[in-house]
Design a protein around this motif. Sequence first.
Motif, PDB file in Angstrom:
ATOM      1  N   TYR A  82       4.985  -3.648   1.043  1.00 36.85           N
ATOM      2  CA  TYR A  82       4.038  -2.576   0.757  1.00 36.85           C
ATOM      3  C   TYR A  82       2.702  -3.118   0.241  1.00 36.85           C
ATOM      4  O   TYR A  82       1.662  -2.451   0.361  1.00 36.85           O
ATOM      5  N   HIS A  83       2.710  -4.312  -0.343  1.00 31.72           N
ATOM      6  CA  HIS A  83       1.479  -4.942  -0.832  1.00 31.72           C
ATOM      7  C   HIS A  83       0.503  -5.211   0.305  1.00 31.72           C
ATOM      8  O   HIS A  83      -0.711  -5.119   0.122  1.00 31.72           O
ATOM      9  N   THR A  95       8.781  -1.017  -0.658  1.00 31.42           N
ATOM     10  CA  THR A  95       8.280  -1.337  -1.981  1.00 31.42           C
ATOM     11  C   THR A  95       9.280  -2.275  -2.661  1.00 31.42           C
ATOM     12  O   THR A  95      10.381  -2.516  -2.152  1.00 31.42           O
ATOM     13  N   GLY A 249       8.411   2.186  -6.511  1.00 33.58           N
ATOM     14  CA  GLY A 249       7.217   2.338  -5.694  1.00 33.58           C
ATOM     15  C   GLY A 249       6.191   1.240  -5.836  1.00 33.58           C
ATOM     16  O   GLY A 249       5.047   1.405  -5.397  1.00 33.58           O
ATOM     17  N   SER A 251       4.238  -2.583  -5.536  1.00 38.50           N
ATOM     18  CA  SER A 251       3.907  -3.563  -4.505  1.00 38.50           C
ATOM     19  C   SER A 251       4.383  -4.959  -4.849  1.00 38.50           C
ATOM     20  O   SER A 251       4.320  -5.871  -4.012  1.00 38.50           O
TER      21      SER A 251
END
Length: 264
Positions: A82-83, A95, A249, A251
């Motif tokens: 997700y990052h 995540t 959630g 990163s």
Amino acid sequence: METFFRGSKKVTLIDLSDCLSNKTSSFEPNAHKIDYLTHEQSLTVSNKLFGLEKEDWPEGHGWAAENVTLSTHSGTHVDAPYHYGPTSGGEAAKTIDQVPLQWCFGNGVVLNMTHKKAGESITDEDVLHELQRIEYEIKPYDIILIRTDTSKNFSQPGYDKMHAGLSRNATQLLVEKGVRLIGIDAWGLDRPFDVMTAEAKRGNREQLWESHFYGKEREYLQIERLANLELIPVPFGFTVIAFPVKIEGASAGWSRVVAVLEEG
């Protein structure tokens, strides 16, 4: 480094994590601050919360505690897909709390890239040459550790500009072989931002954060700010444990990364 015997087996643990400290907080790109509450200072808190006096505590000591303000990308940490972007391969990117633990526990392989200079790219050819030198063939779920020795400069301002970084083609090579976790003993997996930014402003935007952005095509994780890779005595034949802290959630998540060597 710690060595002990478990039954007849000799076990060596090598701490591959940097220590988060206020000594470096003034120059960290991702700022952090640690506020320390001593055993004496906590007496005020215990009085407010519970009505306890100093005399109620053995030796007049309460608890010690720390309040830490930091980014999930401070210190040694694992980056989640997700990052790199909201999606990966057309699906929602994982995540850090969604990352499979299997990806964070596996056979370790050190690729020595200490000959590469700050700002240089570590290419797929560099990776293949090193694999040939150490006589190793990558297997799915191997954990690849890129050694640059930049961690020796973590106590110095500007360390985030001192490393070589993995190119997109090198990252792609590793991920396509089944690697899901790549670590580096530097501030980031890509080249330093000052180098990438200068090239982007000259028109070469494709190289900007290229290894990170490859994760938008195929999911993988990064460990950034590793330390002590030079203490691992063999290029492979050891286990890496790098479980990230579970943050909903997020990163990234901080990790106490350890190399485990067993004999006997």
